[in-house]
Enzyme design. Structure first.
Site, short mmCIF file in Angstrom:
data_model
loop_
_atom_site.label_atom_id
_atom_site.label_comp_id
_atom_site.label_asym_id
_atom_site.label_seq_id
_atom_site.Cartn_x
_atom_site.Cartn_y
_atom_site.Cartn_z
N LEU A 124 0.81 -1.21 0.00
CA LEU A 124 0.00 0.00 0.00
C LEU A 124 0.85 1.27 0.00
O LEU A 124 0.64 2.17 -0.80
CB LEU A 124 -0.92 0.00 1.23
CG LEU A 124 -1.88 1.18 1.37
CD1 LEU A 124 -2.91 1.19 0.25
CD2 LEU A 124 -2.57 1.16 2.74
N THR A 125 1.83 1.35 0.89
CA THR A 125 2.58 2.58 1.12
C THR A 125 3.48 2.93 -0.07
O THR A 125 4.09 2.05 -0.68
CB THR A 125 3.45 2.44 2.38
OG1 THR A 125 2.60 2.14 3.48
CG2 THR A 125 4.22 3.71 2.67
N GLY A 130 2.20 7.96 2.27
CA GLY A 130 2.29 7.10 3.44
C GLY A 130 1.05 7.22 4.29
O GLY A 130 0.19 6.34 4.32
N GLU A 361 1.46 1.44 9.93
CA GLU A 361 0.00 1.23 9.94
C GLU A 361 -0.73 2.45 10.50
O GLU A 361 -1.73 2.34 11.20
CB GLU A 361 -0.37 -0.05 10.67
CG GLU A 361 0.12 -1.28 9.92
CD GLU A 361 -0.41 -2.57 10.47
OE1 GLU A 361 -1.60 -2.62 10.84
OE2 GLU A 361 0.37 -3.53 10.54
N THR A 363 0.60 6.59 11.62
CA THR A 363 1.36 7.20 12.70
C THR A 363 0.45 7.54 13.88
O THR A 363 -0.78 7.56 13.76
CB THR A 363 2.03 8.49 12.22
OG1 THR A 363 1.00 9.43 11.86
CG2 THR A 363 2.94 8.24 11.03
#
Length: 381
Positions: A124-125, A130, A361, A363
């Site tokens: 995903l990131t 992010g 997952e 911050t």
């Protein structure tokens, strides 16, 4: 809320504690020192079925509650946080298939993933996306009765070791988060290159990579339906945040255990360290943080088991438990003085391993946004 577990689940947790103590813990320091992927530990977990504890029995899992699953993740993390990271990253991938995939895709991938035969990664990131996945730049366009994927992903756990990657890309660049779809990419797909493993501060036995993609996939690689990827990813991350909280509990629990033992054994003058009020107060703060984190994690797990949305509970548990793990591991190192700073003891590793929990997952700052929006929305009704 009811936090009770049945006898079968308690037996599963006991088995997890045993393999964690006998297999995972002895290898943890070696993985860290060598910066080597924790393949042997994952294999041991897979042989006992723990790589599928997030899945229903219909797809090869144990079909246990999230409450029990959290206890298993905690046991693994207490022994080796790197192994817990690799395992829960695998869960993100299999949860993606469970939530967003077709029945044929579930049957094709999940049973073998549950046994550990297949390892998954969750893509995903991105370097520029992010905290806000909707800003992703990876694109998927239709080509030759399939899909052409172009772009890059960053900080992807298990990526090079994985047998499949669930990768998220934009299929409609003008539709915002509604234009995100998910794809199943098998190992060996041409057109994917991996960086060398990132040199990380902690979790050195759980490798992460940057991926560059210019690959073609058949139409069957689309996970579920086009445009459903963002919804799937958000549901997966809600589940994953409970697992991050459980990982934080495992790391913090180990730091607490070392601290209690050290405080009673270490002599400062005529008395043990535990006899001094400053130590007692520090231990009290550590205990309070750990117990509060545990209750919030159990609450989030119970909310997940109850069905419906549990974004608020998972974000709250993830935020508090991650911050608590940072506080507890640092306090444990401080109690050990210079001994805590050297690498002969595992405390400095626990401090390093715990630090990422406030980042991945979502911050801590992202969790505060999720929490505040939910609380304010509830106040308006």
């Amino acid at each position: 809320m009811n936090f009770e577990l049945d006898a079968a689940e308690l037996a599963i947790i006991e088995s997890a504690e045993r393999v964690a103590h006998d297999v995972l813990k002895p290898n943890a320091q070696g993985f860290d020192e060598a910066e080597a992927f924790c393949a042997g530990s994952l294999k041991a977990l897979g042989e006992l079925g723990f790589m599928g504890i997030n899945l229903p029995e219909a797809y090869g899992g144990f079909g246990i509650t999230s409450l029990a699953m959290s206890r298993v993740v905690e046991a693994v993390a207490a022994a080796c946080a790197s192994t817990a990271s690799a395992m829960t990253a695998h869960f993100l991938a299999t949860d993606s298939i469970l939530i967003g995939g077709t029945e044929a895709q579930r049957q094709q991938w999940l049973p073998r993933a549950a046994t550990g035969e297949l390892l998954g990664a969750f893509g995903l990131t991105e370097p520029a996306a992010g905290s806000n996945p909707a800003d992703m730049r990876t694109r998927a366009s239709q080509e030759n009765d399939g899909w052409r994927i172009r772009g890059s992903k960053h900080y992807i756990t298990n990526a090079r070791e994985a047998d499949f990657i669930v990768l998220y890309a934009k299929t409609d660049a003008d539709a915002g988060h509604h234009g995100i779809s998910a794809f199943l990419i098998p190992k060996g797909t041409e057109g994917i290159t991996f960086s060398s493993p990132e040199k990380t501060m902690g979790l050195r036995g759980s490798t992460i990579y940057e991926l560059s993609l210019d690959c073609w996939l058949p139409a069957s690689a689309l996970l579920g339906q086009p445009g459903q990827g963002f919804k799937t990813a958000m549901e997966v991350l809600d589940r994953g945040r409970v697992e991050v909280a459980a990982t934080a509990l495992g790391i913090a629990r180990t730091a607490m255990e070392y601290s209690l033992s050290w405080a009673q054994q270490r002599q400062i003058g005529p008395k043990p360290l535990a006899a001094y009020q400053g130590t007692q107060w520090r231990i009290a703060d550590m205990h309070t943080q750990l117990q509060a984190a545990r209750l919030l994690t159990l609450q989030a797990a119970a909310a997940r088991d109850a069905g419906g949305r549990f974004s608020l509970e998972s974000a709250t548990a993830k935020l508090f438990a991650a911050e608590a793990a940072g506080f507890i591991t640092d306090a444990a190192l401080q109690l050990h003085g210079g001994y805590g700073y050297i690498r002969d003891l595992p405390l400095e590793r626990l401090v390093r391993d715990a630090r990422i929990l406030r980042i991945f997952e979502g911050t801590s700052e992202v969790q505060k946004i999720i929490i505040s929006r939910a609380v304010l929305d509830a106040a308006r009704t």
